[in-house]
Motif scaffolding. Structure first.
Motif, mmCIF file in Angstrom:
data_model
loop_
_atom_site.group_PDB
_atom_site.id
_atom_site.type_symbol
_atom_site.label_atom_id
_atom_site.label_comp_id
_atom_site.label_asym_id
_atom_site.label_seq_id
_atom_site.Cartn_x
_atom_site.Cartn_y
_atom_site.Cartn_z
ATOM 1 N N ARG A 313 0.820 -1.217 0.000
ATOM 2 C CA ARG A 313 0.000 0.000 0.000
ATOM 3 C C ARG A 313 0.856 1.271 0.000
ATOM 4 O O ARG A 313 0.528 2.237 -0.676
ATOM 5 N N TYR A 314 1.951 1.280 0.760
ATOM 6 C CA TYR A 314 2.713 2.527 0.928
ATOM 7 C C TYR A 314 3.984 2.628 0.078
ATOM 8 O O TYR A 314 4.462 3.717 -0.184
ATOM 9 N N ALA A 315 4.555 1.484 -0.321
ATOM 10 C CA ALA A 315 5.814 1.569 -1.088
ATOM 11 C C ALA A 315 5.639 1.162 -2.548
ATOM 12 O O ALA A 315 6.374 1.623 -3.398
ATOM 13 N N PRO A 318 1.993 3.618 -4.657
ATOM 14 C CA PRO A 318 2.269 4.992 -5.110
ATOM 15 C C PRO A 318 3.181 5.048 -6.336
ATOM 16 O O PRO A 318 3.106 5.971 -7.124
ATOM 17 N N GLN A 319 4.014 4.025 -6.497
ATOM 18 C CA GLN A 319 4.940 4.028 -7.637
ATOM 19 C C GLN A 319 4.281 3.595 -8.942
ATOM 20 O O GLN A 319 4.834 3.807 -10.018
#
Lengths: 392, 255
Positions: A313-315, A318-319
């Motif tokens: 979810r966080y790493a 977003p990419q």
């Protein structure tokens, strides 16, 4: 090599690669050369297709003997693939060549040797070592010459096979004049119907893209090498990738025919065909994107004590959001073009009518439909490119 | 009891059969600022990553506060990791995300998974993020995208992310190698501040011996995966330096 020798697995691999794989690859290359050569000389000498020239023993001798000589005295295609060169004296090479006639038996004997050497290597005192023999580029080696020869022969054979008639191409153009006249006078009374059909086509593409994107996005996480580790992940990865490759290799036109039989011809069948093809196409684009993300943030977020889902979810997400959107727009743009093509084979929309007009030789009608398609494709192409530029 | 104990740690990478670490043992007391030095490829990064098991050691133990980290279950490992902050040579921020989002990831070990997945961090964590960002002087950049920041600013965000974990141990993997000398000192001073004011034990790998001497309370030098020096910064003389970096090396200073 000396000392404790190779472990059994290493010997097996060495014997298999050098004793079987390398000669097999070389023989295959020579067989292909003989095949295109036969076609070429068949046309030249007899004016007909000759697939395998000569009595059966002649090509066999050339292929087998050629492969063995190539490996002993040059750098054969199989050796290039295996990344090895043969080092040793002329006498050693001769002995190697003589003993390599043992074939698979020789590979079997190599398993008994502590270093996994083939009988020819052992007796001749020569050795296959990893590396490149010279600094010459590959196209100036024997492999390059073989490739050039193969290409030249294939070109000659192709000219013979395809019955190229340049005279017709250059002199018979006037026969098409009446068609061009019709094309230049599109049937404008079809404008309203055409636009309705165009909207149908547009929606086929839109539906296929919108419903394919989430499916492909979900599957892409199972098809990315860097996210599927361990004894569950790896088989799943291979399975999803394999299924994707197989499905993708079936063209959207074929899917349209399959779904035409399944749910009946029409725009629904066309949408399904585009949908299936979009899923597997997007799956590959998405998964490749996932595989090329920056691993740094993944490492950093993992180090904070985050769970696997939190890391994604966080790493990861977003990419990939922007690239995913960009690929989806690109696929939408393809689908608008493909919607016409699948329509041709019964997938509904404007393509279906266009196909009908073409088989009726009604080029005036066909022209009207084509103009509408060109306008739509151009507009979507432009729009998609602009939106993608914003996402970059 | 020592804060961190490394016991005969060995790491062999399967593929190239490279021995990155060979039988490395040492103890770190609470509050130490331990600097690892050595050439590229000497095993510094691997050693740091074995501490929080971003890299799984082949053999040996890593004992943190009396707990053997190498034997922890995945769940227990995550609980231990949240007490270990880490900053990286390439900062490792999510470039497309905001500074705030990057800093908040430091709380992921504490926040329940469902809250984290929905992005609903507790109010205290947002307040904590503000404090961490103002401590590194980047409060006004809170909503900027991470890739809009300069290298030094990005590393400060990395430090803020580590601060969010309220760590007891900080691992710094060449934290200033990608930065210019002036910025390097500013970053090192933040680490020094964490060490002195918050009592965080620091394990930092550094390229420049001058930085190691200036900030470290103790230096360990690695060569080919083995410890070749362990002692106070002052004890590295010219002979020792040549042994660590090779005969031809010249000492370069960062002022």
């Amino acid at each position: 090599m000396s000392g404790e020798g190779l472990p059994v697995l290493g010997r097996l691999r060495r014997a298999f690669t050098l004793g079987l794989l390398v000669p097999a690859a070389d023989a295959l290359v020579l067989a292909l050369l003989w095949f295109v050569g036969s076609l070429f000389f068949g046309f030249l000498l007899h004016g007909r297709e000759v697939y395998f020239a000569g009595p059966w023993w002649l090509p066999l001798l050339v292929i087998v003997e050629g492969a063995l000589l190539w490996a002993a005295w040059g750098r054969s295609p199989g050796m290039v693939l295996a990344g090895v060169v043969l080092r040793g004296s002329a006498r050693g090479r001769f002995l190697y060549w003589a003993l390599s006639h043992l074939g698979p038996v020789g590979a079997g004997l190599a398993l008994l040797d502590r270093e996994g050497r083939l009988p020819g290597e052992r007796v001749g005192g020569v050795e296959f070592v990893e590396g490149r023999p010279t600094h010459r580029p590959w196209y100036r080696t024997s492999v390059g010459w073989a490739a050039a020869l193969g290409m030249a022969l294939a070109l000659g054979a192709a000219v013979g096979t395809l019955q190229i008639d340049l005279q017709a191409l250059l002199t018979k153009a006037p026969a098409t004049v009446k068609y061009w006249q019709q094309v230049l006078r599109p049937n404008t009374s079809l404008l309203t119907l055409g636009i309705q059909l165009l909207i149908e086509t547009f929606f086929m593409a839109l539906m296929a893209t919108l419903f394919a994107a989430p499916v492909a996005a979900a599957l892409s996480f199972l098809a990315a090498r860097n996210l599927t580790r361990g004894w569950i992940g790896r088989p799943v990865y291979l399975l999803v990738r394999l299924a994707g490759s197989i499905t993708r290799s079936v063209d959207a036109v074929l899917w349209a025919i399959i779904f035409g039989v399944w749910v009946g011809m029409g725009s629904f069948a066309g949408s399904l065909a585009l949908w299936v093809h979009s899923i597997v196409d997007l799956l590959k684009l998405y998964a490749d994107q996932l595989e090329s993300i920056d691993p740094g943030p993944v490492e950093a977020v993992t180090a904070t004590g985050a769970s696997r889902l939190e890391v994604i979810r966080y790493a990861v997400i977003p990419q990939i959001v922007n690239p995913y959107l960009s690929f989806t727009l690109y696929r939408w743009d393809i689908n608008v073009r493909m919607a016409t093509v699948v329509g041709l084979v019964g997938g509904g929309g404007i393509g279906f009518r266009l196909g009908g007009a073409l088989t009726d030789f009604n080029f005036s009608n066909a022209s009207m439909y084509m103009i509408l398609v060109i306008v739509l494709v151009w507009a979507i192409d432009y729009l998609s490119a602009r939106l993608r530029a914003k996402l970059a | 009891m020592a804060h961190l104990v490394i016991e005969s740690l060995t790491k062999i990478y399967e593929r190239g059969k490279v021995r990155a670490l060979t039988d490395v043992s040492f103890e770190v007391e609470r509050g130490e600022f331990l600097v690892l030095i050595g050439l590229s490829g000497s095993g510094k990064s691997t050693l740091l990553r074995c501490v929080n098991r971003l890299v799984e050691p082949t053999t040996g133990r890593v004992v943190l506060d009396g707990v053997d980290v190498t034997r922890l279950s995945p769940r227990a490992l995550r609980r231990t990791r949240r007490k270990i902050g880490m900053v990286f040579q390439q900062f490792n921020l999510v470039k497309r995300s905001s500074v705030l989002a990057n800093v908040l990831t430091g709380r992921l070990g504490y926040v329940p998974t469902w809250r984290a997945l929905l992005g609903r961090f507790p109010k205290e964590d947002l307040e904590r993020a503000r404090r961490a960002l103002s401590r590194v002087g980047l409060l006004e950049k809170m909503y900027a995208r991470a890739d809009e920041l300069s290298g030094g600013q990005q590393q400060r965000v990395g430090i803020a992310r580590a601060l969010m974990q309220e760590p007891e141990l900080l691992l710094a993997d060449e934290p200033v190698s990608a930065l210019d000398p002036a910025t390097s000192h500013s970053i090192m001073q933040y680490l020094e501040q964490m060490n002195r004011e918050d009592g965080v034990t620091v394990l930092a790998s550094l390229h420049f011996l001058s930085l190691a001497r200036r900030y470290g309370t103790r230096i360990i030098a690695l060569k080919d995966g083995r410890i070749v020096f362990d002692g106070p910064p002052g004890a590295i003389d010219n002979a020792k330096f040549k042994e660590i970096y090779g005969e031809d090396a010249e000492e370069v200073e960062v002022r």
